[in-house]
Design a protein around this motif. Structure first.
Motif, PDB file in Angstrom:
ATOM      1  N   ASN A 107       0.847  -1.190   0.000  1.00  0.00           N
ATOM      2  CA  ASN A 107       0.000   0.000   0.000  1.00  0.00           C
ATOM      3  C   ASN A 107       0.884   1.241   0.000  1.00  0.00           C
ATOM      4  OD1 ASN A 107      -2.442   1.657   0.258  1.00  0.00           O
ATOM      5  ND2 ASN A 107      -3.384  -0.229   1.027  1.00  0.00           N
ATOM      6  N   VAL A 108       0.254   2.408  -0.072  1.00  0.00           N
ATOM      7  CA  VAL A 108       1.007   3.668  -0.154  1.00  0.00           C
ATOM      8  C   VAL A 108       1.830   3.872   1.120  1.00  0.00           C
ATOM      9  CG1 VAL A 108      -0.574   4.786  -1.754  1.00  0.00           C
ATOM     10  CG2 VAL A 108      -0.998   4.977   0.696  1.00  0.00           C
ATOM     11  N   THR A 140       9.088   7.800  -9.699  1.00  0.00           N
ATOM     12  CA  THR A 140       8.996   7.550  -8.270  1.00  0.00           C
ATOM     13  C   THR A 140       7.664   6.879  -7.944  1.00  0.00           C
ATOM     14  OG1 THR A 140       9.153   8.588  -6.094  1.00  0.00           O
ATOM     15  CG2 THR A 140       7.996   9.812  -7.783  1.00  0.00           C
ATOM     16  N   ARG A 141       7.658   6.034  -6.942  1.00  0.00           N
ATOM     17  CA  ARG A 141       6.429   5.381  -6.469  1.00  0.00           C
ATOM     18  C   ARG A 141       6.723   4.844  -5.067  1.00  0.00           C
ATOM     19  NH1 ARG A 141       2.141   4.558  -9.380  1.00  0.00           N
ATOM     20  NH2 ARG A 141       0.485   3.128  -8.803  1.00  0.00           N
ATOM     21  N   LYS A 142       6.365   5.621  -4.074  1.00  0.00           N
ATOM     22  CA  LYS A 142       6.705   5.278  -2.697  1.00  0.00           C
ATOM     23  C   LYS A 142       5.639   4.349  -2.118  1.00  0.00           C
ATOM     24  CE  LYS A 142       9.237   9.576  -1.788  1.00  0.00           C
ATOM     25  NZ  LYS A 142       9.155  10.194  -3.129  1.00  0.00           N
ATOM     26  N   SER A 375      -4.724  -3.741  -0.751  1.00  0.00           N
ATOM     27  CA  SER A 375      -6.103  -3.265  -0.598  1.00  0.00           C
ATOM     28  C   SER A 375      -6.223  -1.808  -1.034  1.00  0.00           C
ATOM     29  CB  SER A 375      -6.547  -3.437   0.861  1.00  0.00           C
ATOM     30  OG  SER A 375      -5.639  -2.807   1.734  1.00  0.00           O
ATOM     31  N   PRO A 376      -7.432  -1.325  -1.336  1.00  0.00           N
ATOM     32  CA  PRO A 376      -7.627   0.037  -1.860  1.00  0.00           C
ATOM     33  C   PRO A 376      -7.002   1.110  -0.967  1.00  0.00           C
ATOM     34  CG  PRO A 376      -9.654  -1.220  -2.064  1.00  0.00           C
ATOM     35  CD  PRO A 376      -8.713  -2.066  -1.260  1.00  0.00           C
ATOM     36  N   CYS A 377      -6.371   2.101  -1.622  1.00  0.00           N
ATOM     37  CA  CYS A 377      -5.726   3.185  -0.873  1.00  0.00           C
ATOM     38  C   CYS A 377      -6.572   4.457  -0.883  1.00  0.00           C
ATOM     39  CB  CYS A 377      -4.346   3.475  -1.468  1.00  0.00           C
ATOM     40  SG  CYS A 377      -4.399   4.152  -3.148  1.00  0.00           S
ATOM     41  N   ASN A 378      -7.829   4.365  -1.325  1.00  0.00           N
ATOM     42  CA  ASN A 378      -8.682   5.557  -1.470  1.00  0.00           C
ATOM     43  C   ASN A 378      -8.706   6.435  -0.236  1.00  0.00           C
ATOM     44  OD1 ASN A 378      -9.525   3.227  -3.058  1.00  0.00           O
ATOM     45  ND2 ASN A 378     -11.044   4.579  -3.972  1.00  0.00           N
TER      46      ASN A 378
END
Length: 416
Positions: A107-108, A140-142, A375-378
């Motif tokens: 996840n984020v 980038t993608r943390k 799982s969703p990070c919304n």
């Protein structure tokens, strides 16, 4: 100290460290980044241990394979990435969390305060591994990862992906001005810049002549950086097309072509960065040379499946749980195009994955070797504080479905 954050319940040393990394700027994007950084750092024990109570720069020196030294402030390299020998020692996993079955959760990284502490607690108190995909690709993608995979001999998938924008997008090299010093794109998100914004920027460039003055250059670079714009002509910028994003994210060319453009951007923005995930999963190749049985939760467009396929691990049995019809169409198309020979079972609703269904699948497959998903990070990301409610949010609370199902799998497979 910034008034906006001095009144927040963050440790003083965490605020100072966040200011080091993102600055104390009055511009909204910088403050948003600072807030995200504070939330993340408040949960990261490595940051708390290494942060001085004095506002003073601390840099980490990495020794790269090219035998050169670089300095980075707090590099997000998890427990080590392939292009740097700098590592952090991972805590030993307690017996109840060890594999098999193996699991991998994503996840984020910059989630609201306390989220990663909760995720860790729910997943056998395994220490999170925070990695920025800029070490694996041109953007980038943390992200944070919690897993019980072995970590010896992790490798990147060959061929090693391009590490800069110009290498990843060679068509831009001819038009890229020297005054735009970007080498990495920002995180790929679910939407692109509007056509009117691109038109406005290009008009500004045209009106400024062949050699734009400094103030125009600075404004254009800021816009290009914030909106992930690239140079596709003389003094002409544009947003990335889906096929270019597919390459940067590690997917095969045309992976999302069965969907409309708007859907392509949305699906790719929510996807795994394949090379980064494959680096973690590469240890499974020795363990499952004849094939693997996977329970894939919140599968999206199949980043995990593509990673395993690119690693050369046969997908013998895959239960794929995804409620998006667009993602379903994309993954089914890839399954056919890549000529997969294994068994694919699709379930649309994660809440319908019951112990009865799991027993049915295990009876057919024998067992699951890997449970993987994000799982969703919304409710964990974004600027809207009303919806950024953490794991209590309507979408992000589905994390607990991941832990429920993982618990069932482990119980059923460990039963005599």
């Amino acid at each position: 100290m910034s008034g906006r954050f001095s009144k927040k319940p963050y440790p003083r040393k965490v605020v100072f460290k966040a200011m080091e990394e993102h600055g104390e700027d009055d511009e909204e994007p910088a403050l948003d980044n600072l807030g995200d950084c504070l939330n993340y750092m408040s949960d990261d024990p490595h940051v708390l241990k290494s942060t001085s109570t004095n506002y003073k720069k601390q840099k980490v020196v990495e020794h790269t394979k090219s035998s050169t030294y670089r300095t980075r402030e707090k590099p997000m390299i998890g427990f080590g990435v392939s292009n740097a020998t700098s590592t952090i020692i991972k805590e030993e996993i307690e017996v109840e969390g060890r594999g098999p079955p193996y699991f991998f959760f994503e996840n984020v990284a910059y989630a609201p305060q306390g989220v990663w502490l909760t995720i860790r607690k729910e997943l056998f108190d395994i220490e999170p591994e925070f990695v920025d995909s800029l070490h694996m690709c041109a953007a980038t993608r943390k992200r944070g990862y919690i897993h019980n995979l072995p970590m010896d001999d992790r490798l990147q998938i060959p061929p090693i992906p391009p590490s800069t924008i110009q290498e990843a997008l060679p068509s831009t090299k001819e038009w890229w001005p020297q005054w735009d010093e970007r080498t990495k794109l920002k995180c790929i998100v679910t939407r692109h810049a509007s056509a009117s914004d691109v038109q406005r920027i290009n008009e500004e460039l045209r009106n400024s002549g062949p050699d734009p003055p400094k103030n125009i250059r600075e404004n254009v670079i800021r816009e290009c950086r914030n909106r992930n714009l690239v140079w596709l002509g003389k003094n002409t910028v544009d947003f990335l097309q889906p096929v270019l994003i597919e390459a940067i994210m590690g997917f095969p060319e045309g992976h999302t072509r069965v969907a409309c453009k708007t859907t392509q951007y949305k699906c790719l923005g929510n996807a795994f960065q394949v090379d980064t995930v494959a680096y973690h999963l590469s240890v499974l190749k020795k363990l499952f040379p004849k094939g693997i049985r996977v329970l894939s939760l919140f599968s999206g467009i199949g980043g995990a499946e593509v990673a395993l396929h690119r690693l050369g691990i046969p997908l013998n049995f895959v239960v794929w749980v995804e409620n998006s019809k667009d993602c379903t169409r994309i993954l089914k198309n890839w399954w056919r195009q890549s000529e997969q020979k294994g068994r694919l079972i699709h379930i649309s609703d994660v809440k319908k994955v019951t112990s009865h269904k799991l027993m049915q699948w295990m009876k057919e497959a024998g067992r699951f070797d890997l449970v993987i998903g994000g799982s969703p990070c919304n409710n964990l990301a974004g600027k809207n504080l009303k919806t950024r409610t953490g794991l209590a949010g309507e979408q992000s609370s589905l994390f607990y479905e991941y832990t429920r199902i993982l618990g069932l799998v482990r119980t059923l497979q460990h039963s005599p």
